[in-house]
Design an enzyme around this catalytic site. Structure first.
Site, PDB file in Angstrom:
ATOM      1  N   HIS A 272       0.858  -1.184   0.000  1.00 38.16           N
ATOM      2  CA  HIS A 272       0.000   0.000   0.000  1.00 38.16           C
ATOM      3  C   HIS A 272       0.893   1.231   0.000  1.00 38.16           C
ATOM      4  O   HIS A 272       1.692   1.410   0.920  1.00 38.16           O
ATOM      5  CB  HIS A 272      -0.892   0.000   1.241  1.00 38.16           C
ATOM      6  CG  HIS A 272      -1.765  -1.220   1.333  1.00 38.16           C
ATOM      7  ND1 HIS A 272      -3.066  -1.232   0.884  1.00 38.16           N
ATOM      8  CD2 HIS A 272      -1.516  -2.475   1.783  1.00 38.16           C
ATOM      9  CE1 HIS A 272      -3.578  -2.444   1.070  1.00 38.16           C
ATOM     10  NE2 HIS A 272      -2.653  -3.215   1.615  1.00 38.16           N
TER      11      HIS A 272
ATOM     12  N   GLU B 209      -7.455 -13.005   5.230  1.00 36.54           N
ATOM     13  CA  GLU B 209      -6.582 -12.679   6.361  1.00 36.54           C
ATOM     14  C   GLU B 209      -7.410 -12.816   7.635  1.00 36.54           C
ATOM     15  O   GLU B 209      -6.961 -13.375   8.623  1.00 36.54           O
ATOM     16  CB  GLU B 209      -6.000 -11.258   6.251  1.00 36.54           C
ATOM     17  CG  GLU B 209      -4.960 -10.970   7.333  1.00 36.54           C
ATOM     18  CD  GLU B 209      -4.395  -9.551   7.300  1.00 36.54           C
ATOM     19  OE1 GLU B 209      -5.089  -8.638   6.782  1.00 36.54           O
ATOM     20  OE2 GLU B 209      -3.273  -9.349   7.797  1.00 36.54           O
TER      21      GLU B 209
ATOM     22  N   ASP C 268       2.745  -2.972   4.267  1.00 33.73           N
ATOM     23  CA  ASP C 268       2.890  -1.557   4.683  1.00 33.73           C
ATOM     24  C   ASP C 268       4.293  -1.342   5.255  1.00 33.73           C
ATOM     25  O   ASP C 268       4.453  -1.157   6.468  1.00 33.73           O
ATOM     26  CB  ASP C 268       1.847  -1.223   5.746  1.00 33.73           C
ATOM     27  CG  ASP C 268       0.432  -1.334   5.219  1.00 33.73           C
ATOM     28  OD1 ASP C 268       0.034  -0.497   4.399  1.00 33.73           O
ATOM     29  OD2 ASP C 268      -0.270  -2.292   5.611  1.00 33.73           O
TER      30      ASP C 268
END
Ligand SMILES: [Zn+2]
Length: 382
Positions: free
Chosen positions: A46, A231, A311
């Protein structure tokens, strides 16, 4: 794609970690160093999650936004997924102008290229900004400008995936895809970098099928499709993402290991999974340690399970570390890791010619790195 963002890119370049050919180096390498230098692909990252803490502080100060702390070592502190999302939203809130997005894209690629990433398909999740009045065209143009500038400097290419934010609901998802289709039709600046759409944010209590309209619209207009699933959701949700929404790829997909039959099917169909083992531990606390992660079970089950950081700035990761830590935790050899890097190319949305060139580049780099690794004394891997 001649003349597009890929021209002059890294697909046929000879260097290992960027666009610049280093002097031939015969110094012995640790496995960690060799994996850092190996050309790698990333499909689950991201862009907002790559923002340097110092940039967050600078942008927030300029925009007059209050921060819980301006200490860059303290900014990215969280103890749960909810606290992580608060930090993520704080980072997102500092992005207000087109130039902010350009800076983010630029620094993001620079930081990843330093660890051998040569090609990426990066998520951006604009729902919050669109709801606050930003224009998708400005976000796309700004990001693309920054990615292009960093590409010129490093040879590392990054394309984009516009993510639907589940928290904003199905109609916001449709509106974003409509917006994107309009930009493509108008040939808006930078929109050629957006390859497709994805979906992220909370999985719990959300039926992926409720986003079917957005995915159908994306498919109708030739956009590629992926989505976060599995997830925090069962294997049935992963099946829905692929079978009802028509996703070509699944981000995370961890719960597949709970359904051997579905796993066998995904392995046979080579449906790509973008797995982020360290993120699953650091953000979601899904497993106590890397050794407990199902990644080896996914690979052993024949899944096309790639490695990614998710991230990286928020979790203090980079793609070189991701590869090295997974190799160490699961006793994978250098060549096991090269196979994972090559699977990254297979899982990507690169055109066939570019994919072939990138595969050749990874093989060439691996052939150069391997003897240096074999010649090196045994280093303890830390
Ligand atoms: Zn993610």
């Amino acid at each position: 794609m001649s003349g597009g963002p890929m021209s002059g890119g890294p697909m046929s370049g000879g260097s290992v970690s960027g666009g610049h050919e280093p002097a031939r180096d015969i110094r012995p390498l640790t496995l960690t160093e060799a994996l850092d230098a190996l050309p790698k692909v990333e499909l689950h990252c991201h862009v907002e999650g790559t923002m340097r803490p110092a940039t967050v502080v600078e942008l927030a100060t300029r925009a007059g936004l209050p921060l819980p702390t301006t200490d860059v070592t303290e900014l990215y502190t969280y103890n749960s997924l909810d606290e992580f999302l608060t930090v993520f939203w704080l980072v997102q809130s500092t992005l207000t102008t087109r130039d902010d997005w350009a800076r983010l894209g630029y620094e993001s690629v620079l930081d990843a290229a330093a660890h051998g990433r040569v090609y990426a398909e990066l998520f951006f999740t604009p729902a919050r900004h669109l709801a606050a009045g930003s224009a998708l065209g400005d976000i796309v143009a700004g990001l693309s400008e920054g990615l292009a500038a960093a590409e010129t400097e490093t040879g590392s290419v990054a394309m984009l995936i516009a993510d639907v934010d589940r928290a904003f609901g199905p109609s916001a998802g449709v509106a974003m895809v409509e917006d994107l289709v309009r930009l493509r039709r108008a040939g808006a600046p930078g929109v050629e970098r957006v390859l497709g759409v994805g979906m992220d944010s909370t999985e719990r209590g959300v039926d992926p099928a409720s986003f079917a309209d957005a995915y159908r619209l994306a498919a109708r207009h030739g956009l590629r499709r992926t989505g976060h699933q599995g997830e925090n959701s069962p294997p049935t949700a992963i099946a829905t993402l692929v079978d009802v929404l028509g996703a070509e790829r699944v981000d995370h997909g961890l719960s597949l290991v709970d359904d051997p039959e579905l796993m066998t099917r995904f392995a046979a169909e080579r449906i790509p999974l973008t797995v982020c083992p360290n993120s699953n531990i650091r953000i979601a606390n899904a497993f106590p340690a890397l050794a407990d992660h199902p990644y080896p079970a996914m690979r052993a089950g024949g899944l096309l399970a790639t490695l990614n950081t998710d991230d990286p700035a928020l979790t203090d990761l980079d793609l070189g570390y991701e590869y090295a830590s997974v190799a160490t935790a699961f006793d994978y050899s250098f060549d096991d890791m090269v196979a994972i890097a090559l699977d990254g190319v297979t899982a990507s949305w690169l055109p066939d010619d570019d994919a072939r060139a990138l595969r050749a580049r990874i093989h060439t780099a691996a052939d150069t790195l391997r003897p240096r690794l074999a010649a090196s004394p045994v280093y303890p891997e830390g």
